[in-house]
Scaffold this motif. Structure first.
Motif, PDB file in Angstrom:
ATOM      1  N   ALA B 178      34.015  41.435  79.681  1.00 61.38           N
ATOM      2  CA  ALA B 178      32.839  42.054  80.330  1.00 61.38           C
ATOM      3  C   ALA B 178      32.854  41.400  81.473  1.00 61.38           C
ATOM      4  O   ALA B 178      32.444  41.864  82.621  1.00 61.38           O
ATOM      5  N   GLY B 179      33.087  39.811  81.709  1.00 62.75           N
ATOM      6  CA  GLY B 179      32.919  39.262  82.767  1.00 62.75           C
ATOM      7  C   GLY B 179      33.833  39.644  84.070  1.00 62.75           C
ATOM      8  O   GLY B 179      33.448  39.413  84.928  1.00 62.75           O
ATOM      9  N   ALA B 180      35.225  40.058  83.630  1.00 59.82           N
ATOM     10  CA  ALA B 180      36.113  40.172  84.735  1.00 59.82           C
ATOM     11  C   ALA B 180      36.946  41.489  84.521  1.00 59.82           C
ATOM     12  O   ALA B 180      38.030  41.438  85.040  1.00 59.82           O
ATOM     13  N   TRP B 181      35.992  42.571  84.369  1.00 58.64           N
ATOM     14  CA  TRP B 181      36.575  43.823  84.140  1.00 58.64           C
ATOM     15  C   TRP B 181      37.197  44.294  85.786  1.00 58.64           C
ATOM     16  O   TRP B 181      37.971  45.167  85.880  1.00 58.64           O
ATOM     17  N   ARG B 182      36.431  43.764  86.780  1.00 63.08           N
ATOM     18  CA  ARG B 182      36.846  44.087  88.202  1.00 63.08           C
ATOM     19  C   ARG B 182      38.563  43.745  88.305  1.00 63.08           C
ATOM     20  O   ARG B 182      39.163  44.192  89.148  1.00 63.08           O
ATOM     21  N   LEU B 183      38.995  42.884  87.405  1.00 57.39           N
ATOM     22  CA  LEU B 183      40.379  42.522  87.636  1.00 57.39           C
ATOM     23  C   LEU B 183      41.247  43.144  86.669  1.00 57.39           C
ATOM     24  O   LEU B 183      42.483  43.072  86.921  1.00 57.39           O
ATOM     25  N   ASP B 184      40.756  44.062  86.016  1.00 57.91           N
ATOM     26  CA  ASP B 184      41.729  45.153  85.172  1.00 57.91           C
ATOM     27  C   ASP B 184      41.612  46.342  85.825  1.00 57.91           C
ATOM     28  O   ASP B 184      40.522  47.335  85.572  1.00 57.91           O
ATOM     29  N   ALA B 185      42.967  46.902  86.097  1.00 57.34           N
ATOM     30  CA  ALA B 185      43.110  47.992  86.614  1.00 57.34           C
ATOM     31  C   ALA B 185      42.783  49.070  86.016  1.00 57.34           C
ATOM     32  O   ALA B 185      42.416  50.507  86.410  1.00 57.34           O
ATOM     33  N   SER B 186      43.001  49.002  84.698  1.00 56.67           N
ATOM     34  CA  SER B 186      42.790  50.229  83.533  1.00 56.67           C
ATOM     35  C   SER B 186      41.230  50.600  83.746  1.00 56.67           C
ATOM     36  O   SER B 186      40.832  51.698  83.460  1.00 56.67           O
ATOM     37  N   VAL B 187      40.343  49.653  83.913  1.00 58.45           N
ATOM     38  CA  VAL B 187      38.763  49.801  83.897  1.00 58.45           C
ATOM     39  C   VAL B 187      38.425  50.001  85.499  1.00 58.45           C
ATOM     40  O   VAL B 187      37.657  51.113  85.548  1.00 58.45           O
ATOM     41  N   ALA B 188      38.573  49.260  86.290  1.00 57.60           N
ATOM     42  CA  ALA B 188      38.163  49.265  87.527  1.00 57.60           C
ATOM     43  C   ALA B 188      38.818  50.429  88.480  1.00 57.60           C
ATOM     44  O   ALA B 188      38.421  50.840  89.428  1.00 57.60           O
ATOM     45  N   GLY B 189      40.140  50.738  88.160  1.00 57.46           N
ATOM     46  CA  GLY B 189      41.003  51.801  88.956  1.00 57.46           C
ATOM     47  C   GLY B 189      41.723  50.976  90.042  1.00 57.46           C
ATOM     48  O   GLY B 189      43.081  51.288  90.063  1.00 57.46           O
ATOM     49  N   SER B 190      41.058  50.139  90.716  1.00 55.98           N
ATOM     50  CA  SER B 190      41.883  49.497  91.716  1.00 55.98           C
ATOM     51  C   SER B 190      41.040  48.151  91.770  1.00 55.98           C
ATOM     52  O   SER B 190      40.253  47.978  91.124  1.00 55.98           O
ATOM     53  N   GLY B 191      41.832  47.211  92.673  1.00 52.99           N
ATOM     54  CA  GLY B 191      40.922  46.136  92.901  1.00 52.99           C
ATOM     55  C   GLY B 191      40.087  46.020  94.053  1.00 52.99           C
ATOM     56  O   GLY B 191      39.034  46.724  93.892  1.00 52.99           O
ATOM     57  N   VAL B 192      40.352  45.449  95.278  1.00 52.42           N
ATOM     58  CA  VAL B 192      39.382  45.122  96.225  1.00 52.42           C
ATOM     59  C   VAL B 192      39.122  46.579  96.961  1.00 52.42           C
ATOM     60  O   VAL B 192      38.385  46.764  97.727  1.00 52.42           O
ATOM     61  N   ALA B 193      40.267  47.599  96.875  1.00 53.64           N
ATOM     62  CA  ALA B 193      40.198  48.945  97.457  1.00 53.64           C
ATOM     63  C   ALA B 193      38.974  49.384  97.186  1.00 53.64           C
ATOM     64  O   ALA B 193      38.090  49.926  98.127  1.00 53.64           O
ATOM     65  N   GLY B 194      38.741  49.611  95.811  1.00 53.18           N
ATOM     66  CA  GLY B 194      37.354  50.566  95.220  1.00 53.18           C
ATOM     67  C   GLY B 194      36.377  49.604  95.226  1.00 53.18           C
ATOM     68  O   GLY B 194      35.333  50.078  95.287  1.00 53.18           O
ATOM     69  N   ASP B 195      36.564  48.369  95.207  1.00 54.62           N
ATOM     70  CA  ASP B 195      35.421  47.371  95.178  1.00 54.62           C
ATOM     71  C   ASP B 195      34.750  47.055  96.439  1.00 54.62           C
ATOM     72  O   ASP B 195      33.583  47.250  96.748  1.00 54.62           O
TER      73      ASP B 195
END
Lengths: 381, 381, 381, 381
Positions: B178-195
């Motif tokens: 929950a706290g770090a889904w932004r580091l998981d490409a399968s959830v976030a899609g990409s890292g800093v690119a999409g964020d």
């Protein structure tokens, strides 16, 4: 106090850089106690009236319109090249072959072929030599290097630099001639790449090591200008703006940009380095300051520190006034001469030597190649 | 004063963005006199205790752990999606098919295929829709747009943007969960690119028009992390840092960079635009200020102006306090809701719609393609 | 999670401060988890239409045009006074005598006699009370206090504060009436002394202890204005600008200044404290930042640190968004309510109480006395 | 180009100011094309080794330990006094009586009686004379004056200045002797009043006209120090810090402050002027910048402009490098010499003359009187 040895200078070029160098030669021992004393023997410029006036103004003993006169003189120890880029190779090579010490403005050559020839000749001569990448000697920049050498930054992740100017935006500005040779690719070699990016690259490699690969773009916004001498319209072939991405050997990433089309900036050269434990940034428009962030500071008082680099413990500053009082752009040249004179005493070359400066020209070359190819290009070694 | 129409909200997600949206729905009519009044009908989160507490805190009338409940309810007008990126497509499409208005956090999909499906569904539904690119509604950024629309900049030569953070430098930070889904490409899609880049790109195109081509690099500095849920070491597949060069349709050049490895910066989103007659720059770390340089000023008093964007004539500011008093990050969400409610009255879509926001995902996609190919890539349309 | 106790609020005044207080009462428990929940029971304003609209906007259950109604109601726990200065004494005393908790905008009275009566009544009542010196609760200012409490500054030598505005420069601005009562001495008591200097003095004594003596000057730049209500020209009797020198009990020296005639400043409240080992400065125009200088830093990297007071370890900030994202002016009121609610739980009075706030009025009084006498004046205790 | 007339200089004092003056005499005609050329004839210092080394370093033709030698020489045109304050009167009067031109460091005398005698003697001599209030000649400060002269500010309401240093905080610092005569009242006359406030006052009156009345306080934080020469503990009698309120003849109000106990500031001399239509501020720590606010700007783009005073249209700057490149502290002395040489050609006295500089000493005197009397004091004329 034993008398100082003399170092007899022959200067080629009496424009902006000729003034900056002359000022530095004259002032160095008023503030830095060096073993040798530069003596302004002779200056060369194409225009005899300009050469004479320049000599009178700065105290050069003689003047000439042919740089070969300087190279031929036995009583000149060092040839300092501050003339347009298309003259560097011929003069530097002749000076080296005549056994002179050589100093030269950047970039060395208009292209890598020229640069390689210059460096080969100067190295074969085996005399002291130095290229005027003066920004290294701004105390805040020297402090940045010191902090990096002390390990304060830890592993480096990012480097970013830009050099923004706005003086060529007007389409009415002519190109070519004495005042605008920087817009003439046949004289300058390139536009902002060799003029502005070169400074960014030199500092970057000095602070962060070699650059391996680059991908770049360049643009010419004003495609045609009137030639200052002929009055004819002609194509503009320099790069008005250039930007590139880079990867350093230490695996850090970089962005670089230079332009003469950034309204509001006259000479805004900035860089920032982000390390694991600390970051640094600097801006030529506030040259006495270095911004420093140290992650090891106590949490609640952690912040970017604005270092006013005017204390006696800061590089070079003990020699000037008192803490809090600023110095200017021109002082970087004095520091560079002081370091060069020190190098003559110590035998340790003053940085950057011609060889070291060639590394910058090789990056510039890769940038221009990439702008043409549209691909990542390796930097030659 | 006639009573306002209600706009019944069903919120999915009760993290950081769920809070920011809820705050905005509650406050909007205390400061902006809109025709409709958002009513917090229901919130959905996977964890029932979290959902219940969130509902109590913000005054949602009910809560659920299944977003389908919200979509199924007749009394909910609008589904607001503030859950992790891997849920956007399914929820948005279902909501659209159920005839709901939809709002969604950015980026829309984890990849272009998802994004296209989402946009197709939402457009087919024909209901009001909006993506939360909230930075457009920070008054200083809105003022930048206004100045550009007024023609103050003239022809644009340069655009540069970066979004710098430092929160993932530690190799001990886990990924996933929950706290770090932004580091998981399968959830976030990409890292800093999409964020992070996504914000930079959205603002850039809003201010300076479409981007045609890009060349990019990405890097993953920490290659392996422990998964927060499983405790297992696993490869990191997101981009920790990304940078790209771009050419806009208007022939201006750009540099973009985003990273979570820039020590000293928590959320330093900055942009600068250089036009023929004026330049503008902004920094999220001083969000109430806009820097403005106008070359038409009288020579001797020409300089960068630090506009304290708190006057009643500045965008949105008349609704808040008195001149000189600052607002914060969260107010941009209030402005976005106010504009959305206004759009319901006027029939003019509130920007960015899902279609407009798709343009950003298409640039992000070209960036990631280029990082893989090592070449310039065209942005799809 | 047990349900919160209610705290029923009766607000007097629906101007700028009425809005700020209402916003704070509504938001406090969305971000701070307090034991009590403010409930907006009733608002009072002289103009019934304004009162009604205000009640509707903020959710007050009822409204009235007579503050005595609020004091008389059994179901109101706390009277919050946000009406012009000439109403403070009568309302506060009546509320206290009715056994209500009382909050009041600053300054307490129009003069020391009024202030003393108010404080006597409120203290006799023995109920919780607080004055809205909200700037103490801006996180950067609270952090300043924390750093001082930790002993970081050592012996203090200097304090300097100013509050600069420019809104009354035009001679065409009317005085008096609802919009401009701050220019009418009979209503406001004084001009910038009670309005702006009061904030400077409150913060100063909170951070640096009592002030012993002052010497001051005041000035009225525009001597005659049209009255907003009557349309008649009349003398201006407030102080347009005031400055004073002071000596604190701890032997440090101070300069203070406030004006509404400083072109270019809307609400530039600044202070700086110089201690033996560290210094601090702050500016309301960049309210999320605190400048901090620590002399104990290593020499070469010693500099003013720009603390972006948005980290979770900074006062109050953990409750808001994520590090790097700013809050605004209005949040200081939320913090003040949170601290007040906390004080109800702990039994420890929330600062400043009416007694503490009286100390500020006593300094203001000495300032005005000195401006008349031309001498140093002692501050009463 | 006719040869320049020589102006033969005899310098007294080879400390910090002796260096600054020598640098200026040497450089002036390399950058400013004046009719006369300063020639460094002789320098005087009490310590013969110091005098000899100084002469060698700067190119003085001879040296002496008795200033009377300089006054007696026929071939010296101008006596430049850069020795401690207790020597000014005797030397200046003797030089004047010998018919020399005189330049002198500030303040003129240790007290008004000395100052009046000096000015009477110099005026009786009728030769060119100037006091080194060099800060007037920093381009940003000169630009401030130009903008005021052009009427940009309109009626002035406020002036505020401070000069903050931190070099005497340590109680271990000795007083007296060559290095610390500024802490010895018998030599310096006063502490920060004559040293730092004097600069603030000079600039203030140059920009804003005469000061009528003042009320002041002074403080000595460290009451006893060891004498550098004798090693004995003795009372400190200088003012470590001073602050005053003032009223100008033009009815504007002012605050002034100077101290050597402001941690974090080495030489932070700042001033700000608020006029009806524009405001100006400046900081010696960023000496190439002037902050300018113009209320006549269009509302939405009205803000403080950071003028980078390095353009060719800015005062003095055309003579130096190219736009964007900064100069430093020492250049103000070059400008002052250039203006002095220009005054010899034009016959128009270079400002400030001894008479003009006396006005500053009269304000300083009123400040010290007020600090003793506790009352407002009139400034003598």
């Amino acid at each position: 106090m034993s008398p100082r040895k003399t170092l007899n200078i022959g200067l080629v070029g009496c424009g902006f850089m000729g003034r900056a160098h002359s000022s530095a030669f004259l002032r160095v021992n008023q503030f830095f106690d060096c073993d040798a004393q530069p003596v302004l023997k002779a200056v060369c410029a194409r225009n005899p009236a300009a050469a004479e006036a320049f000599a009178a103004n700065w105290g050069y003993q003689t003047f000439t319109t042919d740089w070969r006169d300087l190279v031929a003189r036995r009583d000149i120890d060092l040839i300092d090249i501050a003339s347009p880029n298309d003259t560097h190779a011929e003069i530097a090579i002749a000076a080296a072959e005549a056994g002179k010490m050589v100093m030269c403005e950047k970039p060395l050559g208009r292209n890598v072929a020229e640069t390689r020839k210059i460096v080969a000749a100067v190295e074969a001569a085996g005399r002291a030599n130095m290229v005027w990448y003066n920004y290294r000697r701004i105390p805040a920049v020297s402090l940045a290097r010191r902090l990096i050498d002390e390990g304060k930054l830890g592993r480096v992740f990012h480097y970013r630099a830009k050099f923004l100017q706005d003086w060529t935006i007007s389409a009415d500005l002519p190109q070519g001639g004495a005042g605008a040779w920087r817009l003439d690719a046949s004289v300058a070699g390139s536009g902002v790449a060799g003029d502005l990016l070169a400074h960014c690259i030199d500092t970057a490699m000095w602070l962060n090591g070699p650059i391996d690969t680059v991908t770049a773009m360049t643009e010419t916004f004003v495609r045609e200008r009137t030639h200052a001498a002929t009055g004819k319209r002609q194509e503009v072939t320099i790069d008005d703006a250039a930007a590139f991405l880079a990867r350093f050997a230490n695996r850090s990433l970089a962005t670089f940009e230079a332009t003469r089309y950034a309204r509001g900036h006259k000479a805004q050269y900035t860089f920032e380095i982000n390390g694991e434990t600390a970051s640094i940034s600097w801006d030529l428009h506030d040259l006495n300051r270095l911004q420093y962030f140290d992650h090891r500071d106590e949490d609640q008082v952690r912040g970017w520190r604005s270092l006013h680099v005017t204390d006696s413990g800061h590089p070079y500053m003990k020699r000037w006034w008192v803490p809090g009082l600023q110095i200017g752009y021109e002082h970087s040249f004095v520091h560079q001469v002081a370091d060069f004179l020190e190098s003559l005493s110590s035998g340790e070359p003053a940085s950057p030597t011609f060889r070291e400066a060639m590394a910058t020209d090789l990056v510039t070359d890769a940038v221009l190649r990439s702008a043409r190819s549209g691909r990542w290009e390796e930097v030659e070694r």
